[in-house]
Motif scaffolding. Structure first.
Motif, short mmCIF file in Angstrom:
data_model
loop_
_atom_site.label_atom_id
_atom_site.label_comp_id
_atom_site.label_asym_id
_atom_site.label_seq_id
_atom_site.Cartn_x
_atom_site.Cartn_y
_atom_site.Cartn_z
N VAL A 176 0.76 -1.14 0.12
CA VAL A 176 0.12 -0.07 0.09
C VAL A 176 0.76 1.26 -0.11
CG1 VAL A 176 -1.60 1.46 1.29
CG2 VAL A 176 -1.98 -1.20 1.15
N LEU A 177 1.91 1.24 0.99
CA LEU A 177 2.67 2.26 1.30
C LEU A 177 3.36 2.83 -0.08
CD1 LEU A 177 2.54 3.71 3.69
CD2 LEU A 177 4.57 2.91 4.51
N PHE A 178 4.28 1.56 -0.79
CA PHE A 178 5.01 1.77 -1.98
C PHE A 178 4.48 1.48 -3.25
CE2 PHE A 178 7.76 0.56 1.65
CZ PHE A 178 8.92 1.83 1.61
N ASN A 179 2.99 1.63 -3.08
CA ASN A 179 2.41 1.25 -4.44
C ASN A 179 2.70 1.89 -5.54
OD1 ASN A 179 -0.37 1.09 -6.14
ND2 ASN A 179 -0.52 -0.21 -4.68
N LYS A 180 2.96 3.13 -5.53
CA LYS A 180 3.28 3.98 -6.80
C LYS A 180 4.84 3.50 -7.25
CE LYS A 180 4.53 8.85 -5.87
NZ LYS A 180 4.94 8.54 -4.51
N GLU A 181 5.63 3.54 -6.12
CA GLU A 181 7.13 3.14 -6.39
C GLU A 181 7.20 1.85 -7.16
OE1 GLU A 181 5.69 4.31 -3.69
OE2 GLU A 181 6.62 6.57 -3.26
N LEU A 183 4.77 0.28 -8.64
CA LEU A 183 4.50 0.07 -10.07
C LEU A 183 5.43 0.66 -11.08
CD1 LEU A 183 1.77 -0.50 -11.67
CD2 LEU A 183 1.10 1.96 -11.35
N LEU A 184 5.62 2.03 -10.64
CA LEU A 184 6.75 2.49 -11.63
C LEU A 184 7.92 1.80 -11.96
CD1 LEU A 184 6.98 5.08 -13.50
CD2 LEU A 184 8.01 6.30 -11.80
N SER A 186 8.58 -1.20 -11.62
CA SER A 186 8.41 -2.43 -12.27
C SER A 186 7.99 -2.11 -13.90
CB SER A 186 7.10 -3.20 -11.83
OG SER A 186 7.26 -3.56 -10.55
N TYR A 197 12.96 7.79 -7.73
CA TYR A 197 12.73 6.58 -7.03
C TYR A 197 13.59 5.64 -7.80
CZ TYR A 197 8.33 9.39 -6.78
OH TYR A 197 7.53 10.22 -6.46
N ILE A 202 14.65 0.09 -4.98
CA ILE A 202 13.26 -0.62 -4.95
C ILE A 202 13.49 -2.11 -5.13
CG2 ILE A 202 11.00 -0.60 -5.81
CD1 ILE A 202 11.42 2.38 -6.53
N PHE B 88 2.03 -5.31 -19.60
CA PHE B 88 2.01 -5.04 -18.12
C PHE B 88 0.37 -4.84 -17.93
CE2 PHE B 88 2.82 -2.93 -14.34
CZ PHE B 88 4.14 -3.40 -14.00
N VAL B 90 -1.40 -2.38 -16.63
CA VAL B 90 -1.77 -0.89 -16.59
C VAL B 90 -2.50 -0.52 -17.67
CG1 VAL B 90 0.29 -0.14 -15.28
CG2 VAL B 90 0.62 -0.39 -17.68
N MET B 98 1.86 8.33 -14.33
CA MET B 98 3.25 8.17 -13.92
C MET B 98 4.04 9.30 -14.39
SD MET B 98 4.00 4.23 -15.29
CE MET B 98 2.96 2.66 -14.61
N TYR B 101 4.63 11.25 -11.34
CA TYR B 101 5.24 10.86 -9.97
C TYR B 101 6.52 11.56 -9.84
CZ TYR B 101 2.54 6.54 -10.41
OH TYR B 101 1.57 5.45 -10.13
N TRP B 106 8.38 10.23 -1.97
CA TRP B 106 8.08 8.88 -1.69
C TRP B 106 6.54 8.73 -0.95
CZ3 TRP B 106 10.84 4.36 -2.42
CH2 TRP B 106 12.16 4.45 -3.11
N PHE B 107 6.00 7.75 -0.86
CA PHE B 107 4.74 7.56 -0.48
C PHE B 107 3.42 8.32 -0.63
CE2 PHE B 107 8.02 6.94 3.28
CZ PHE B 107 8.45 5.46 2.88
N GLN B 108 3.81 9.49 -1.42
CA GLN B 108 2.69 10.62 -1.63
C GLN B 108 1.81 10.24 -2.48
OE1 GLN B 108 4.38 14.36 -2.77
NE2 GLN B 108 2.08 15.56 -2.53
N ARG B 109 0.75 10.13 -2.64
CA ARG B 109 -0.26 9.84 -3.36
C ARG B 109 -0.58 11.05 -4.48
NH1 ARG B 109 -1.74 4.61 -2.73
NH2 ARG B 109 -0.14 4.08 -1.17
N PRO B 110 -0.93 10.62 -5.63
CA PRO B 110 -1.26 11.64 -6.47
C PRO B 110 -2.38 12.59 -6.05
CG PRO B 110 -1.20 9.42 -7.44
CD PRO B 110 -1.15 9.20 -6.22
#
Lengths: 315, 254
Positions: A176-181, A183-184, A186, A197, A202, B88, B90, B98, B101, B106-110
Motif C-alpha cells: 500500500v505504502l510503496f504502491n506507486k514506487e 508500479l513505476l 516495475s 525513485y 526498490i 503489463f 496498466v 506516471m 510521479y 516517496w509515499f505521496q499519493r497523486p
C-alpha cells in the motif's frame, strides 16, 4: 447427509488443539503474502527469482542456525535475507560481467547455493534440526501442535502463525505504502530512477521482501511449493483483470479460496495440506483460463474465427 | 539564461567497449533537435547518460546549469517502444499518471491536480475514449500517444524522446511533430532520436550527427549534407538512401 455435513462443517474445526483453524489461517497468510509480493515478480518477468531465492536462502538459514543454535530466532531471518541479497548480487554480477543471460545466471546461482546448504545440513546433521523433507516440502499440519503464544495471559496463537501474521501485515502495508514506487519501477525502471525513485534500490528492497516472506513460509510449504504460492494467485488474477491493484485484490481472494479448498482436499485424501493447496490453485487457474469471458481459452478460440473476418474488413 | 543541456567531454563504456567518445555539446533552448546516426552509434546511450541512468567513464553533464538529480522535474522522457512491456497490467490512465510521479515524494499519493493534469494530457493526445484500455489493446499510433501524453504530464522544459517516430502511422507522426512544435513555441527544448533521414530535414531545427563521437552538430541546413552523412554512417549509406537525402534536400536549395 448429516454425516457429510459434520465432515464438511464441523470436523475440521474440532480435531486437535484449536482444530484446523490455525492451519487454515497459516495457509491463507502464507499464500496471500507470497501472492502479493509474487505479483511484482510476475510483472517484472522475474518468476524464476522466486525459485532462486527460495532455494538459495538455505545456506543462510543453516549458518544462522549454527551460529545461534535456535530455530525460531530472528537471526535466521537475517541470515536468509542476507543470503537472498547475496543471490541477487551474484545473479547481477554474472549477468553483467559475462555473456550469460539472466535466466541461466539465476539457475547457476540458486543451484550452487542450495547445494551448499544441503552440504552444510548433512555435515552438521547432528546439530541441525532442519530435516531435508521439511526444507523441501514443509508441513502446515504441524501448526496446531505448537504451544500457543500468550501475551499478558491472553493466548494469541501458535508462534509460527503469529510470525506469519506480522509478515503478512508488513507485506500488505509495504504494497500500500510503496504502491506507486513499485508500479513505476516495475513498469519503467528508467523513468522511475529519473523521477527520483531509484529502481535499483526498490529492486533490492523487493528481493529482501521476497526473502523475508519465503523464509517465513518455509516451514509451512517448503522451498518448492512456495514458488506456486508466489506465482499462482497473480497468474490467475491477471487472466481476469489488467490493472495491478485489482490483481492484488483478486490475489487475496484466490489465497482464501485455494487455502480453504486445499484444506478440504487434504482432509478428504488424508494428504499434505500445502500440496493440496497447490493442486486447488491449479484447478482455479484452469477454470479461469478456460471460462474467462475476456481472455479465456474458450472465448479466445471462439473469437478467433470472428476476429479473422474483422481484420479482413478493416484492412 | 541557462542552457537546457551542456555536455563536456562525455565518454561512456559498456564493459570494455566504448559507446560514446569525447562528446561535447551545448544546446540552446526553444528548438527541436534530432540525433541521427547508425545502429550502435550511442544515440540511446547519450539519452540515458543525460538521464543519469548510466555510469559515466568521464565527462560532465549539466541540465539547466545543474546536475540531473537537482533538476529532474525539468526533464521529460519518452522511452523506446521496444523497451516497454505492453502486456503489463496498466491502462492508459495509469501510464500517463506516471508522468506526474516525478512531482511527488516517496509515499505521496497523486493529488487532485495530478489527476486533472493527467486527464488534460490524455485529452490533448485524443485518447480520452481509451483511458481505461490496457495498453496492448491499442493501435501502434495510440500506444505512441500514450507515452507522448505521459511526457506532457511531466511538464518539463527539456524533453528526451527515444525514437518517437518508430513504427507509427503518418497521421500520428504529423500530430506528434505538431505537438513538438507547440512545445517549442512555449520555449521548451525537444531532443529526438531519429532514424528516418527522409524526414529529418523537415522536422529538426538542429541536428546532431553521432557515431560514437560527434560527427557534426549545428543548424540542420548546415549539417545535413551528403558528405557529413556518409561520414556518420561510415560510408554504409546505400545509394537509394542517398537519393532520398538529395530529394529531401533539393527544395530548400531553390
Amino acid at each position: 447427509m448429516s454425516e457429510l455435513l459434520s465432515w464438511w462443517a464441523v470436523a475440521p474445526w474440532q480435531t486437535g488443539q484449536g482444530g484446523y483453524f490455525w492451519a487454515l489461517l497459516m495457509g491463507f497468510l502464507v499464500t496471500a503474502s507470497c501472492g502479493l509480493v509474487g505479483n511484482y515478480l510476475l510483472v517484472r518477468r522475474l518468476s524464476l527469482m522466486g525459485d532462486t531465492i527460495s532455494h538459495s536462502i538455505l545456506p543462510g538459514l543453516v549458518l544462522a542456525f549454527l551460529w545461534t543454535g535456535r530455530r525460531t530466532s530472528w537471526v535466521m531471518f537475517v541470515g536468509a535475507v542476507i543470503a537472498a541479497l547475496v543471490t541477487v548480487f551474484l545473479v547481477d554480477l554474472i549477468q553483467k560481467g559475462s555473456r550469460i543471460k539472466q535466466d541461466a545466471a539465476m539457475s547457476v546461482v540458486f543451484t550452487v547455493l542450495f547445494a551448499l546448504g544441503v552440504l552444510l545440513v548433512s555435515i552438521f546433521a547432528h546439530q541441525v534440526d532442519l530435516d531435508q523433507d521439511c526444507v523441501l516440502y514443509g508441513e502446515i499440519a504441524f501448526v496446531p501442535l505448537e504451544t500457543l503464544i500468550s501475551v499478558g495471559g491472553v493466548s494469541i496463537g501458535p508462534p509460527s502463525v503469529v510470525r506469519m501474521g506480522i509478515v503478512f501485515l508488513f507485506t500488505l502495508v509495504s504494497v500500500v505504502l510503496f504502491n506507486k514506487e513499485l508500479l513505476l519501477s516495475s513498469f519503467d525502471p528508467g523513468l522511475s530512477t529519473s523521477s527520483g525513485y531509484s529502481a535499483q534500490k526498490i529492486h533490492l528492497g523487493l528481493m529482501a521482501m521476497v526473502a523475508i516472506i519465503v523464509v517465513s513460509a518455509f516451514e509451512s510449504v517448503g522451498a518448492i511449493l512456495v514458488v506456486a504460492m508466489l506465482i499462482f494467485p497473480g497468474a490467475t488474477a491477471s487472466l481476469i483483470t489488467d490493472r495491478l491493484n485489482y490483481i492484488h485484490v483478486l490475489t487475496i481472494i484466490q489465497s482464501a479460496l485455494s487455502t480453504l479448498g486445499g484444506m478440504y482436499l487434504a482432509l478428504w485424501l488424508d494428504t499434505s495440506i500445502a500440496a493440496s493447496m497447490v493442486v486447488v490453485s491449479m484447478c482455479l487457474f484452469a477454470l479461469v483460463w478456460f471460462f474467462n469471458p475476456s481472455y479465456g481459452l474458450i472465448s479466445t478460440l471462439v473469437n478467433r474465427g470472428v476476429s479473422k473476418d474483422k481484420t479482413l474488413e478493416t484492412e | 539564461m541557462s542552457l537546457p543541456l551542456t555536455i563536456e567531454n562525455l565518454t561512456v563504456h559498456y564493459q570494455k567497449k566504448p559507446a560514446l567518445w569525447g562528446v561535447d555539446l551545448k544546446l540552446e533552448a526553444g528548438q527541436i533537435v534530432g540525433i541521427i546516426g547508425p545502429n550502435g552509434a550511442g544515440k540511446s546511450t547519450l539519452i540515458k547518460a543525460v538521464m543519469d541512468l548510466l555510469p559515466l567513464s568521464s565527462g560532465v553533464i549539466k541540465v539547466f546549469d545543474k546536475s540531473f538529480s537537482k533538476n529532474r522535474k525539468r526533464i521529460g522522457y519518452m522511452p523506446q517502444r521496444e523497451s516497454i512491456d505492453w502486456d503489463f497490467p496498466v491502462n492508459v490512465f495509469d501510464v500517463v499518471l506516471m508522468g506526474r510521479y516525478g512531482h511527488l515524494k516517496w509515499f505521496q499519493r497523486p493529488r487532485s491536480e495530478d489527476i486533472e493534469k493527467t486527464w488534460s494530457c490524455i485529452e490533448k493526445v485524443k485518447l480520452t475514449p481509451f483511458a481505461n484500455r490496457q495498453i496492448s489493446n491499442l493501435s501502434g499510433g495510440q500506444q505512441q500517444r500514450v507515452f507522448l501524453a505521459r511526457a506532457l504530464a511531466q511538464e518539463s522544459d527539456l524533453y528526451l524522446m527515444d525514437e518517437p517516430f518508430a513504427a507509427i502511422d503518418s497521421a500520428t507522426e504529423t500530430a506528434t511533430i505538431e505537438l513538438f512544435r507547440e512545445l517549442k513555441e512555449q520555449g521548451k527544448t525537444i531532443i529526438v532520436v531519429h532514424h528516418d533521414l527522409a524526414t529529418a530535414r523537415r522536422y529538426f531545427d538542429s541536428l546532431l550527427l553521432l557515431n560514437k563521437q560527434v560527427v557534426a552538430f549545428g543548424p540542420t541546413q548546415e549539417v545535413f549534407t551528403g558528405d557529413r552523412l556518409q561520414q556518420t554512417y561510415g560510408g554504409k549509406l546505400t545509394i537509394l538512401e542517398d537519393q532520398s537525402i538529395a530529394a529531401s534536400a533539393e527544395p530548400s536549395i531553390g
